[in-house]
Write an enzyme that holds these catalytic residues in place. Sequence first.
Site, short mmCIF file in Angstrom:
data_model
loop_
_atom_site.label_atom_id
_atom_site.label_comp_id
_atom_site.label_asym_id
_atom_site.label_seq_id
_atom_site.Cartn_x
_atom_site.Cartn_y
_atom_site.Cartn_z
N GLN A 385 2.23 7.48 14.30
CA GLN A 385 1.90 6.45 15.07
C GLN A 385 1.41 7.21 16.88
OE1 GLN A 385 1.49 3.54 15.69
NE2 GLN A 385 2.85 2.17 14.88
N GLU A 436 6.52 3.92 0.92
CA GLU A 436 4.86 3.83 1.24
C GLU A 436 4.15 4.50 0.34
OE1 GLU A 436 2.40 5.58 3.02
OE2 GLU A 436 3.57 4.33 4.15
N ASP A 485 5.63 -2.46 9.25
CA ASP A 485 4.33 -1.68 9.81
C ASP A 485 3.48 -1.34 9.16
OD1 ASP A 485 3.54 -0.75 12.21
OD2 ASP A 485 4.60 1.88 12.20
N CYS A 513 -0.37 -4.19 13.86
CA CYS A 513 -1.31 -3.39 15.13
C CYS A 513 -2.61 -4.30 14.69
CB CYS A 513 -1.73 -2.06 13.78
SG CYS A 513 -2.40 -1.82 12.58
N GLU A 556 -0.17 -3.51 19.94
CA GLU A 556 0.97 -3.81 18.83
C GLU A 556 1.32 -4.82 19.25
OE1 GLU A 556 1.58 -1.52 15.88
OE2 GLU A 556 -0.13 -0.19 16.09
#
Length: 575
Positions: A385, A436, A485, A513, A556
């Site tokens: 972030q 990821e 996220d 986001c 966010e």
Amino acid sequence: ITEKEPDDIIEENNQENLPATAAEGEGAAGGVYRYIKGDLFTSEIFKVEIQNLPKYIGFNDLKKFLNKHGVNPHKIKLFSKQMFAFVTFKNQEERDKAMKAVHGMQWKSKVLSVRLAKPKADPILKKRKQEEEAEGPLNIQIANAVTPLWNVPYEEQLKRKEKEVEGVLQKLTREIGNNNKAMLPWLFLQKEKYNKLCCPLEAIRPSPVQTEYRNKCEFVIGVGADGEDKTVGFRLGKYKGGSCAVVSPAETSHVSSEAKRVVQGFQQFIRTTPYAVYSPETYEGHWRQLTVRTSRIKQTMAIVFFNPQKLQEEEIEELKRNLRQYFTEGEGQESAITSLYFVRMGQRTSAGTEDLPCEHVTGEEWIHEELLGLKFRISPHSFFQTNTPAAEVLYSAVGEWAQLDQDSTVLDVCCGTGTIGISLAKVRVKKVIGIELCQEAVEDAKANAEANGLTNVEFHCGKAEDVFPTVLNAVVSPNVTAIVDPPRAGLHSKVILAIRRAEHLKRLIYVACNAKAAMNNFTDLCRAVSNRVRGAPFRPVRAMAVDLFPQTMHCETILLFERVDYSSETQTTET
């Protein structure tokens, strides 16, 4: 003799007239009068205004009148309604003769007045000047481009962002009503309770810092808006003269002083090299981009993007040696870079730069950051972030909402360097499983878990839509919570469908986001069961905005979804 005198050079009104010496003085010297110079001829420099003309005269009447009195005009522009005219001459002698002959003369009971007139501004330069005046100085223009809310009080910024998220929830409320009729009774009660929204919207949480908060900035390299070549900074975002003008970040409010120092040092270095900036118009040139990552513990990473074109390998190696020497022993030492990378960036073959190999030039391989009392290492391509203090606020809120206990299993989807999962793993949970896409980030996440002494964490590399279903099906736990996220575009629909099918997954926290872009994900989580969508739907129970991007319109959004319990109801399958 060359003459530049198009029709639109002639003045259209009398608002730009000047006093008697102006046409020959500073008004004609440069700027929007650049065409009046040297050996170039234009009758604009020999121009007068005749005032107080009689009513109802025409162009031919005025021409005959002037000829009758020995005046030989080059061009006449008559404004009969305002009773004045602009008249130009071929030389100063003719102009002065006309002024002497006509000034004070009587014509049809009107006493004429003659004075010098300002030349017509070059229309292209005039327009450009007007645009510049409208946009203001370059530091204001760049602030408007990259931090559009820079001059809005912070409380007002927060109100605007909260309003945006409220709009997202209003749309989600409509989408749920349109796509899941079984939820209408619940939705009706929710709207009664929460001001026509599907769930309560909690007060926006502000960023602890409003300036110099970005820990990662991507700077382009191009021709400066001030004409300086090899400028490192941000694009104004306007296409001028076939190139995108670049302005230094020196006066921008969201870039850290450490990053600005690197930009200044790097710009100084590239201006000493023979290599040109890359042109997106011609695809020629070399210098493309500089990415700077900084951390609270005063570590700084610089990543240089360079198009090798047809340079020999020896030249590139020498350039890398010069870069290393400049930043470790030369003037660039002041930039305090602790990690330096070089990336060969040819013609783009994909949307991002994440797949380009980074060549380590000097310093450490990573930078490190501290967040919520934990230490994280960050590689060049890894996601972290961009506002660390505000990320702590965000992750603390996620931890509060997750309601975890010692039996909980947390699925951290699109986990980056593992920040959310690791921050939750330090409380008593059974297991955290991270997924990821970026291999570098997964390696960082594993190292971060180890560095923080955590043994209840594991990470998987791959596309979420490929890995998630397998991981989810392997989880045996009475309390499974997923935290997602994803990037701006949201999650792949396959991931949403896998979440829906996994009935033992009861809670989901979605960190968006760009909540508008994630609307399809939200809707799919809540829509009625069908042949495509299996498993009981979710419904939103809490929402909140967290401001990670002060001075901009971005923030966010956190949404908590809970699985609908249909154990005592019958869900109609729709096809």
